[in-house]
Design an enzyme around this catalytic site. Structure first.
Site, PDB file in Angstrom:
ATOM      1  N   ARG A  67     -51.375 -40.331  -6.302  1.00 18.25           N
ATOM      2  CA  ARG A  67     -52.663 -40.153  -7.314  1.00 18.25           C
ATOM      3  C   ARG A  67     -52.094 -40.376  -8.424  1.00 18.25           C
ATOM      4  NH1 ARG A  67     -54.554 -34.000  -7.225  1.00 18.25           N
ATOM      5  NH2 ARG A  67     -52.615 -33.864  -5.892  1.00 18.25           N
ATOM      6  N   HIS A  77     -42.738 -35.770  15.347  1.00 15.28           N
ATOM      7  CA  HIS A  77     -40.797 -35.787  14.740  1.00 15.28           C
ATOM      8  C   HIS A  77     -40.377 -35.705  16.615  1.00 15.28           C
ATOM      9  CE1 HIS A  77     -40.111 -33.280  12.351  1.00 15.28           C
ATOM     10  NE2 HIS A  77     -39.123 -33.434  12.717  1.00 15.28           N
ATOM     11  N   LYS A 118     -37.057 -37.833  19.158  1.00 14.58           N
ATOM     12  CA  LYS A 118     -35.553 -37.601  19.122  1.00 14.58           C
ATOM     13  C   LYS A 118     -35.613 -38.505  20.635  1.00 14.58           C
ATOM     14  CE  LYS A 118     -35.375 -34.143  15.680  1.00 14.58           C
ATOM     15  NZ  LYS A 118     -34.750 -34.533  15.029  1.00 14.58           N
ATOM     16  N   ASP A 132     -45.079 -23.730  11.924  1.00 16.64           N
ATOM     17  CA  ASP A 132     -44.320 -24.463  11.680  1.00 16.64           C
ATOM     18  C   ASP A 132     -43.464 -25.199  12.558  1.00 16.64           C
ATOM     19  OD1 ASP A 132     -44.029 -27.145   9.542  1.00 16.64           O
ATOM     20  OD2 ASP A 132     -41.840 -26.277   9.914  1.00 16.64           O
ATOM     21  N   HIS A 150     -43.677 -27.938  17.627  1.00 18.85           N
ATOM     22  CA  HIS A 150     -42.712 -28.601  17.481  1.00 18.85           C
ATOM     23  C   HIS A 150     -41.961 -28.195  19.359  1.00 18.85           C
ATOM     24  CE1 HIS A 150     -42.449 -31.104  14.800  1.00 18.85           C
ATOM     25  NE2 HIS A 150     -41.760 -30.604  13.619  1.00 18.85           N
ATOM     26  N   LYS A 187     -35.363 -20.351  10.076  1.00 19.70           N
ATOM     27  CA  LYS A 187     -34.041 -20.397   8.481  1.00 19.70           C
ATOM     28  C   LYS A 187     -33.751 -20.098   8.145  1.00 19.70           C
ATOM     29  CE  LYS A 187     -38.189 -23.599   6.444  1.00 19.70           C
ATOM     30  NZ  LYS A 187     -36.791 -25.044   6.908  1.00 19.70           N
TER      31      LYS A 187
END
Length: 637
Positions: A202, A335, A339, A392, A397, A487
């Site tokens: 945008r 992704h 790897k 997430d 993954h 995390k």
């Protein structure tokens, strides 16, 4: 020294087979000339050189062709020219394959200069017309001699001419990953010169504004720090921008005109926006007929994670996408699968005879998959509080990594065959019953998360998630797979630890009591230090039989001595050449959502006593208790 030509190659051929191969090579060169309607009486080798370096020719005067390289050197040779001009890098066809078949790859690697008359050409090269009496022979200023077949890129797949349209082209993913990956592919000469990028977001910008912004992003975020100003100028010339809102139909017409201006028939669409816009963008592509490819061309779609936020939304998104794109043209990117070390799991298992016989419940005690980050949400609090670690990382993954570790071997190494086995494994994971969730799943949140910018002060988001999963098949029945991600943990590490059963008899005794706690481990390190370690017991020097754990290590960087491509480089090339092996399929996405759906429903209907772990620790105590109930403990080293 003269570059050797067809005549010289023919004279070097001593056997009838070699003579046939050389004649076949000459015929292909002649066909190349006919196809390009080149009628001048000119040496085919010179034509091929000109074709390959057309954009680098500075001027032609007095029968001389002046070529200036980009300071990284350009390697020219007869077979390399054939490969680029005719075979599209396919080592299984044409003249290139003919020489490989006749001489064997090892021979060509070692003695390629005998077949090519190859030399390394420096920054400025002067190619002259043949001298009288020496037909079909070009001369050049020579520098360091090298064998072109020692360059692994000679055997890489060539990327077809295409344009990539990036939605969300001014966002973090485009700046940090996509543009640096595309630039690196150009740096490695993996992209055709006419490759085009059309970005959209945008933010109002001209093409030049966007190029300037991406130039700084590539310089800042390129993993290797290699930035070539001259190369960037050529790369940026094919970098375009269209500002507009993805909800507006006019945007797609503007994109259509911009792509048309690039002259590309093949288009790869990349969704790098907020997930809530995915369906809107796909609808816009469909309504504007951007997805309609002319005969012989293709349209493909790459969809970033997360693919939906639960099972129902994933199915709805699949339905919207399939209204415009076929499943075989839809590439759901993960992704982690790009790897090198994740790909190497397949090589380790199925390329070596010593591991596969042990890869089952008889010899493996359990498997731990850890994806730990030492940082917090780093300014992504608004997004992260809607996602959480379970969505997430584990759904997106780590379940795919688990499927790669535990899948059955495919009959052939082809995209559908490999993905069929991954999908079967995901469908074999036992789905937790509601009453089992508290036993086999743990949520955590680090102290300080609620104070992060954009985060609700009362957020119930999981910044840590751990689960125990079982596979209901004969190979893995009863073997627990422990998966955790979080995390603000002590260090950044992603690895897979495969723990083998203890020796059936403690022949050497317990000693100081340490030997029992040291089982054999096979550790697959995905990041940051890519490699493999095998831990086993060995006798200590000296009298007596005291055992000590030792490690046998393999490290990617030191073993191969060359740069590994980033995950996005690998996956972008795969999408452009149409190889979906490392992408997730519709049934795989829905199977992984099915596995975690009971956990999501349980956690959404309860209130946790968050926060429940300190930054710098390995997560909440409940995670240790979960694994301890099954007689195991986390590997935290």
């Amino acid at each position: 020294m003269a570059l050797k030509n067809l005549g010289q190659v023919l004279r070097k051929c001593r056997s009838r087979q070699n003579h046939i191969a050389a004649c076949f090579l000459r015929l292909q060169l002649q066909l190349a000339l006919d196809v390009r309607k080149i009628t001048q009486q000119i040496d085919p080798l010179g034509v091929l050189i000109c074709l390959e370096l057309a954009d680098q020719i500075e001027r032609v005067d007095a029968g001389e062709i002046h070529i200036h390289d980009d300071e990284r050197g350009v390697e020219l040779g007869l077979l390399q020219g054939v490969m680029f001009a005719l075979d599209e890098g396919n080592a299984q066809s044409g003249a290139f394959g003919g020489f490989i078949d006749l001489y064997g790859k090892e021979q060509v690697f070692e003695h390629g200069q005998d077949f090519l008359g190859f030399q390394h050409l420096g920054k400025s090269v002067l190619l002259k017309k043949p001298r009288r009496g020496v037909p079909q022979c070009y001369h050049a200023e020579m520098t360091e001699a090298r064998n072109p077949f020692a360059d692994p890129l000679r055997f890489e797949r060539r990327v077809p001419e295409c344009a990539i349209v990036i939605f969300g082209a001014a966002g973090d993913l485009a700046k940090r990953k996509l543009l640096p990956a595309l630039y690196r592919l150009a740096y490695d000469r993996r992209l055709p010169a006419s490759f085009a990028i059309v970005g959209n977001s945008r933010t109002p910008m001209t093409d030049e504004d966007y190029r300037a912004r991406m130039r700084e992003a590539v310089k800042q975020f390129s993993e290797d720090g290699d930035f070539d100003e001259e190369l960037w100028k050529r790369f940026a010339a094919n970098l375009h921008y269209v500002a507009g809102d993805v909800k507006e139909p006019n945007l797609y017409q503007a994109l259509r005109e911009k792509v048309k201006g690039t002259g590309q028939a093949n288009i790869l669409f990349y969704l790098s926006t907020q997930p809530s816009y995915y369906a809107t963008i796909v609808d816009g592509i469909g309504h504007s007929h951007l997805a309609a490819a002319p005969e012989g061309a293709w349209r493909r779609l790459i969809v970033e994670k997360p693919f939906g936020h639960d099972l129902q939304s994933a199915r709805e998104l699949n339905s919207r996408i399939h209204a415009v794109f076929r499943e075989e043209d839809t590439y759901r990117i993960d992704h982690y699968l790009g790897k090198e070390t994740v790909q190497n799991i397949l090589a380790l298992r199925f390329g070596n005879g010593i591991f596969e016989p042990l890869w089952n419940r008889r010899y493996i005690n359990h498997v731990q998959i850890t994806a730990a980050e030492s940082i917090g949400v780093e300014g992504r609090g608004g997004y992260y509080q809607e996602a959480g670690a379970l969505r997430d990382m584990i759904q997106n993954h780590l379940l795919q990594v688990m499927a790669t570790v535990a899948m059955e071997p495919s009959a052939v190494f082809e995209p559908d065959a490999v993905r069929d086995e991954r999908a079967k494994l995901l469908r074999s994971i036992k789905v937790m019953r509601p009453e089992e969730v508290d036993l086999y799943a743990v949520a955590g949140q680090y102290k300080g998360f609620r104070q992060e910018p954009g985060v609700n002060p009362d957020a119930q988001t999981d910044t840590y998630a751990a689960g125990t999963f079982f596979v209901d098949n004969w190979r893995w029945a009863g073997v627990p797979f422990f998966i955790r991600s979080g995390k603000k943990l002590p260090k950044r590490v992603t690895d897979i630890a495969i723990q083998f059963n203890q020796a059936p008899l403690a022949l050497f005794g317990a000693g100081d009591g340490d030997q029992k706690a040291r089982p054999n481990l096979l550790i697959l390190r995905i990041q940051p230090e890519e490699g493999i370690s095998l831990l086993f017991l060995s006798k200590e020097p000296g009298s007596g039989m005291r055992l000590r754990p030792v490690s046998m290590d393999f490290n990617y960087g030191t073993s191969f001595g060359e740069r590994s491509p980033s995950a996005y480089e690998t996956l972008l090339v795969d999408a452009m050449v149409g190889d979906a092996t490392l992408y997730t399929r519709q049934d795989m996405v829905e199977a992984s959502w099915t596995v975690i759906q009971p956990i999501l429903e349980n956690w959404s209907n309860r209130r946790f006593d968050f926060p429940n772990y300190d930054p710098g620790t390995w997560g909440p105590a409940e995670a240790d208790a979960m694994i301890a109930k099954l007689g195991r403990q986390w590997r935290n080293s």
